[in-house]
Design an enzyme around this catalytic site. Sequence first.
Site, PDB file in Angstrom:
ATOM      1  N   GLY A 166      88.036 112.315  30.029  1.00  0.00           N
ATOM      2  CA  GLY A 166      89.356 112.466  29.412  1.00  0.00           C
ATOM      3  C   GLY A 166      90.334 111.727  28.097  1.00  0.00           C
ATOM      4  N   GLY A 168      92.451 109.971  28.151  1.00  0.00           N
ATOM      5  CA  GLY A 168      93.894 109.163  28.415  1.00  0.00           C
ATOM      6  C   GLY A 168      94.746 108.180  27.761  1.00  0.00           C
ATOM      7  N   ARG A 169      94.651 107.665  26.851  1.00  0.00           N
ATOM      8  CA  ARG A 169      95.801 107.656  25.828  1.00  0.00           C
ATOM      9  C   ARG A 169      96.102 107.917  24.099  1.00  0.00           C
ATOM     10  NH1 ARG A 169      92.985 101.695  24.001  1.00  0.00           N
ATOM     11  NH2 ARG A 169      91.020 101.862  24.846  1.00  0.00           N
ATOM     12  N   GLY A 202      97.949 104.040  29.162  1.00  0.00           N
ATOM     13  CA  GLY A 202      98.182 104.820  27.610  1.00  0.00           C
ATOM     14  C   GLY A 202      98.910 104.578  26.282  1.00  0.00           C
ATOM     15  N   ARG A 266      83.168 116.264  22.747  1.00  0.00           N
ATOM     16  CA  ARG A 266      81.968 114.867  22.516  1.00  0.00           C
ATOM     17  C   ARG A 266      80.732 115.911  23.840  1.00  0.00           C
ATOM     18  NH1 ARG A 266      85.682 110.457  23.394  1.00  0.00           N
ATOM     19  NH2 ARG A 266      87.199 111.187  21.487  1.00  0.00           N
ATOM     20  N   ASP A 336      80.850 109.917  26.663  1.00  0.00           N
ATOM     21  CA  ASP A 336      82.000 110.344  25.909  1.00  0.00           C
ATOM     22  C   ASP A 336      82.430 110.045  24.736  1.00  0.00           C
ATOM     23  OD1 ASP A 336      81.918 107.930  27.793  1.00  0.00           O
ATOM     24  OD2 ASP A 336      83.803 107.752  28.037  1.00  0.00           O
TER      25      ASP A 336
END
Length: 583
Positions: A166, A168-169, A202, A266, A336
């Site tokens: 996912g 994440g930042r 992050g 993605r 990803d």
Amino acid sequence: MWTVCVLLLCAVHVRAEHFLHEAENPLGYCQGEHECHSHDDKTANHRTYSQTSNVTINTSHSLERFKVSCQKLIEAFPVDEVDGNYVRTVKNCVFSRSLPTPLKAPVTLAAVSKSVIEDILDLDIGVTQTDAFLQYISGAQLIPGSIPLAHRYGGHQFGYWSGQLGDGRAHLLGQYTNRKGEIWELQIKGSGKTPYSRAGDGRAVVRSSVREFLCSEAMQALGIATSRATSLVVSDESVWRDQFYDGNVRKERGAVVVRLARSWFRIGSLEVLTRGGELDLLRKLLNFIIENNFPAIATEDPDKYLVFYSTVVKETAHLIAQWMAVGFAHGVCNTDNFSLLSITIDYGPFGFLESYDPNFVPNTSDDEGRYSIGAQANVGLFNMEKLLESLHPVLTPSQQQQAAVVLKGYAGLYQMRFHQLFKAKLGLLGEEEEDGNLIAFLLKMMEDTGSDFTMTFRQLSEASVQQLHRGGFTQETWALHDLSSHKQFSDWSRMYLLRLGRQEGDDDEDRRQWMKSVNPMYVLRNWMAESATRKAETNDFSEVVLLYDVLGNPFLAQDAAEENGYAARPPLWARRLKVSCSS
Ligand code: AMP
Ligand code: MG
């Protein structure tokens, strides 16, 4: 003896006679040999600005009317029921709401992309001098209409399923519909924790942000499908990184990049749903992507998922061939990081090939060389297998069989495109039986002599037929000087000149012009990014801006670039440079 070498860069474990060939336009979007690179006029006049400027711009393209929307995405998909930026496993949704965490310390706008600001976001470049702009692109204030989202996806990393990953930042700020009717999704990267941050903070550091900003725009100028970058902002917020994973933790400065893509979905966006058994949501996401990003596929077509798969396979094969044609190694080709729109995304420890070596691994953390430049075609195949696995539940048995045939066609599509691009790089028109050998022979000599990938092709483009006949290359043509030290160079050169001589009606000046339009003079070499980063760390953004300008016209010789040695033999210190996954 040279036939074996043509596959050095494109060894795919599928036999050529089994490949699926498309009857018409097998190469998709590029029809002609010399029309595969766009040459946007990027005579940017942007500067760097400190955050203290407070200019009101009264133009028809002012920020006051600038709006994004998240409505379409929020209405299309269920959103995470849980709120808050704490790390958790998320199910049954595609997005989580997540607010950016503003950078604490003063922020400075380092660079902007003039072409993104003007041609995509419909803004006047003057707005980039305003405080409001800086607030928006640093994550301090939300753009009107924004409901920031973090996307839930999974992925296969280095060959293994990693589960939930996912954003994440990164935060999706919203969609912008421009005056051409194009929808662009704006993301801010380095903007703080989300539910998907796992053990991360992050944040993103200056070096990785400079590289992503510059390379996104450089790839666009090279004519390669890519996400774009609007802006680079650096801050004084401390970010702690162990850059080479050797226990040496160092304080670095945080930075954010606002980046754009027509879609950020993605392979891993689908994988996480299939693996989680969330098949209704999988169909919903697929339908959304097809409807919004694949206009050629009819929504009521019973074979739409199959056609979608076949399109992604073809475009991914083409994209990787294009990477190879400019010597680009992505560095982390996990599922990803592979876009469903087959655009280059998630710039990390990428590298441009210098001394030619098919085993070039840009990422020092990639111990096994899984993502070496020569392995990329195979990795693309692996990723297409994973994409097919994620589509299996929505395909009928017959469609699954057809999809398997499509997958077998990947290697042929890749090789065809690779061949076409390298023929263009050598200025070869038409098709002759020995063309593959000519390309392979050259690459083998480049490998043996370690000659520079970019400049060998560029200097071949600049040399006249007479010069090639004469030989005797000096340090001025340093890459050809290296190449011509090969004992078989004169054999190759003879073959090449004979081949050029058979091109009817081909004027040598025309050939050089064509070749110069596909063989860049300037690519983002690590040492260039490193030098710009070192200055950016001290708030001197002049080299970032210079590189943005130069790489916006990579096919054109430029005085400032020459003064800085961007087409010269790389400096000795460049050999010691390492790039890792840490960012
Ligand atoms: P990447 O290798 O950059 O593609 O990242 C792989 C995954 O790790 C993605 O889910 C990223 O969002 C996440 N990630 C990478 N760096 C950080 C960070 N500093 N903080 C939080 N998440 C991160
Ligand atoms: Mg990524």
